[in-house]
Design a protein around this motif. Sequence first.
Motif, mmCIF file in Angstrom:
data_model
loop_
_atom_site.group_PDB
_atom_site.id
_atom_site.type_symbol
_atom_site.label_atom_id
_atom_site.label_comp_id
_atom_site.label_asym_id
_atom_site.label_seq_id
_atom_site.Cartn_x
_atom_site.Cartn_y
_atom_site.Cartn_z
ATOM 1 N N ASN A 90 0.722 -1.418 0.006
ATOM 2 C CA ASN A 90 -0.156 -0.061 -0.017
ATOM 3 C C ASN A 90 1.025 1.306 -0.070
ATOM 4 N N ALA A 91 2.153 1.090 0.581
ATOM 5 C CA ALA A 91 2.848 2.306 0.353
ATOM 6 C C ALA A 91 4.262 2.417 -0.092
ATOM 7 N N VAL A 92 5.170 1.140 0.011
ATOM 8 C CA VAL A 92 6.390 1.122 -0.559
ATOM 9 C C VAL A 92 6.127 0.845 -2.381
ATOM 10 N N ALA A 93 5.153 0.031 -2.563
ATOM 11 C CA ALA A 93 5.137 -0.305 -3.958
ATOM 12 C C ALA A 93 4.825 0.937 -4.748
ATOM 13 N N PRO A 94 3.669 1.610 -4.355
ATOM 14 C CA PRO A 94 3.511 3.137 -5.236
ATOM 15 C C PRO A 94 4.495 4.142 -5.237
ATOM 16 N N ASP A 134 -2.693 3.108 8.745
ATOM 17 C CA ASP A 134 -1.409 3.938 8.525
ATOM 18 C C ASP A 134 -0.666 4.019 7.113
ATOM 19 N N SER A 135 -0.720 2.724 6.494
ATOM 20 C CA SER A 135 -0.721 2.589 5.139
ATOM 21 C C SER A 135 -1.445 3.618 4.266
ATOM 22 N N LYS A 136 -2.697 3.497 4.475
ATOM 23 C CA LYS A 136 -3.382 4.685 3.588
ATOM 24 C C LYS A 136 -2.906 6.034 3.885
ATOM 25 N N LEU A 137 -2.627 6.306 5.172
ATOM 26 C CA LEU A 137 -2.458 7.664 5.487
ATOM 27 C C LEU A 137 -0.741 8.130 4.747
#
Length: 233
Positions: A90-94, A134-137
């Motif tokens: 959700n965070a590292v890949a984008p 958290d990941s979406k934040l």
Amino acid sequence: MRILVTGASTGLGLAVARALATDGHQVVIHVRDATRPVPGDGEWAGVIGGDLSDLEQTRAVATQSDAHGGFDAVIHNAGTMSPTDVFAVNAVAPFVLTALMDKPARLIYLSSSMHRGGSADLGRIDRGQVTYSDSKLYVTALAAAFATRWEGTVAHAVDPGWVPTRMGGAAAPDDLTAGHETQVWLATHDAIPPTGGYWHQRETQRPHPATQDPAFQQELMSLLEARTGVRLV
């Protein structure tokens, strides 16, 4: 337009990809495993495979994507609620895909209303305590940070709602069609504001304050650069 949609084997990603293809756009889809049967085979301008929970496979997805000659828009739809993978997918890949790929005119990132319950304590990353919220934040903050970073590229974040997909569950109360229409619209039309919006059903909303804080954005990006070895330019 040539458009990439990540996480497009099911759910919102597949709905977005099909809507774009129906409108006549050249759609390249990303799936976790391209060796398995792909839904809608024949509808797509290309299929890219790679597990976004794995850094090296994510790098390979960026390489495969650029082999298509660049995109007018990239929709970073892929997501998970798996506790072990939420940070990576959700965070590292984008972040990694955005940093490595040729820059499109439009970048769209899938957020969630649940980001408002996320923590701005980035120490949770090193402690292995990152939650879905958290990941979406984090990804919402990245979208805001990228909104004015590159000339000719705009960026937006989208809350699709709680929709009845495999991840959302059959009892989810929101409409699946409404859940993908905003991404399609932002990828193919100019919006007001032209960049940096946090959207739900074609209307802007106020996101978590931390996502709009340049200091938080920079701390997050620096942390991601250090963890991945991928530098934003």
